[in-house]
Enzyme design. Sequence first.
Site, short mmCIF file in Angstrom:
data_model
loop_
_atom_site.label_atom_id
_atom_site.label_comp_id
_atom_site.label_asym_id
_atom_site.label_seq_id
_atom_site.Cartn_x
_atom_site.Cartn_y
_atom_site.Cartn_z
NE ARG A 8 -2.17 -1.15 3.68
CZ ARG A 8 -1.77 -0.18 4.49
NH1 ARG A 8 -2.04 1.09 4.20
NH2 ARG A 8 -1.12 -0.45 5.61
CE LYS B 224 -6.17 -4.42 4.52
NZ LYS B 224 -6.90 -5.06 5.65
CG HIS C 63 -7.50 -4.93 10.43
ND1 HIS C 63 -6.18 -4.57 10.56
CD2 HIS C 63 -7.55 -5.77 9.36
CE1 HIS C 63 -5.46 -5.14 9.61
NE2 HIS C 63 -6.27 -5.89 8.89
CB SER D 169 1.74 -7.83 9.58
OG SER D 169 2.50 -8.73 8.80
CE LYS E 69 -5.16 -9.96 11.56
NZ LYS E 69 -5.78 -10.17 10.24
CB THR E 70 -3.87 -15.65 8.99
OG1 THR E 70 -4.18 -14.32 8.58
CG2 THR E 70 -4.43 -16.62 7.97
CG ASP F 160 -7.76 -8.57 6.82
OD1 ASP F 160 -6.92 -8.56 7.74
OD2 ASP F 160 -7.81 -7.68 5.96
NE ARG G 238 -0.33 -9.01 1.97
CZ ARG G 238 -0.91 -8.78 3.14
NH1 ARG G 238 -1.93 -9.53 3.53
NH2 ARG G 238 -0.48 -7.82 3.92
#
Length: 533
Positions: A56, A196, A215, A233, A237-238, A252, A317
Amino acid sequence: MMTTRFSKPFTRLLRGENILMDLPVSRLVEKSLFRGEGILTSDGALSVETGKYTGRSPKDKYIVEEESVRDKIDWGAVNQPLSPASFASLYDQVLRHLEQKQELFVTNGFAGADPDYQLPIQVINEYAWHNVFARQLFIRSGESDTKEAPFTIISAPEFQADPNHDGTNSETFIVISFEERVVLIGGTEYAGEMKKSIFSVMNFLLPEQNILSMHCSANVGEEGDTALFFGLSGTGKTTLSADPNRLLIGDDEHGWSDNGIFNIEGGCYAKCVHLSYKKEPQIWNAIHFGTVLENVYVNPHSGEPDYDNTTLTENTRAAYPLENIPNALEQSMAGHPSTIIFLTADAFGVLPPISCLTKEQAMYHFLSGYTSKLAGTERGITEPQATFSTCFGSPFLPLHASTYAEMLGEKIEKHAAEVFLVNTGWSGGPYGIGKRMDLAYTRAMIQAALQGELKSAETTRDAVFGLHLPLQCPGVPDELLHPASTWQDKEAYMLKAKDLAWKFEENFEKFANMPEQIRKAGPILHTPETAEY
């Protein structure tokens, strides 16, 4: 009622033989290959490179300073204003640029799995692979009762702004106009800007309907017990929300309404640097035909992705639809959460592996959004650095942070949700001396939290951070639960802990308007136990 200064001139783009509307993924992939936008990997995924921008561009993100939103936006470095005149000029230039293209790819879908709160979306792309991305990440078009006008994403990566003329910081721009219901993107090929931008839009629209936008990832157990996982990150979390014994709601972005939890998206945008089947089998197996791989090195002879190769970027990604995950919840909605997990990867090795938070502590740590950046992750970083991201998602929050924190506190209290802070970082010393928390122990702690086994656990209060530490947790050695006991040098521990505590307090100074009970829910900096240090 929505203003229409431009009489929706992008409708000109949607007339003619160059418009390819709602193509299936298979046809879009064919188009991408024919146009030379990417290649197929040995797994059948579409591999693409995004050129100069592999992530980003936060300094190039703007919100149009329109009358209806001017007094609501938290203006600053995250939400930069762009004048309506500059937006109108960019808008017209982008449309004229796209009108010259032989092909434009358009897809329609939604953000928000709950039909009561869906936002219709239309995406216009000059790249076929961008349209594949949009098809996979947003909720596919289907039956909906909404009469709301769509939010339109217009993405023109080959158009570059002129900063001297257009009022931008560079050739790149990501602009949201809430009155025109348009997201205008140019000068960057990074597809994550589309995802996003819509999340930022939802973070503005949902709170106005008394819905907390978050988020976080979410899953649900067989008994209907919903859990939320917040974390920046690298915190896990994932990985930790992908539990084979629980159904995945989403990985997410979510909303929390009076109905419960719902996924905002229809897909996953997973980081895949150092991806392996052993550590993350669900993500590994989700990558096949229809998946978009961004900036992943692919062996030119075998066509095999090399997830350990970071030649292009560490921010590699994989974008794929939620149904690629075998245990994904089909309707992407569940009841109110009974458990909320804040994940942090503390590289200083001083935060407890798991702490039980009061409502006030939950709001404090939600506003703080702490984790650590490790040496080597960015140029110039030679030792761990404390990182704070408000509400675990500051780049995507158009409103003042207090709006989201207050809503979280109200919902925690109303639905009696238990909140835990889990440190997936270091124990026994800082990065380079201690060791990373064993994933098996972290899973055991989260399992105990999810099953309510810590509700009646005896706790002790941490002398520095004021957190409530369980003395015992099934499947975890007792001594591991108190970080000071894992350090050989107790004085070094206290110095490092106090240093991090001051960083928390310095960061929280920007929330001086929060109620006193929230401000006092952070570290304890002047107790007899710490004063001598």
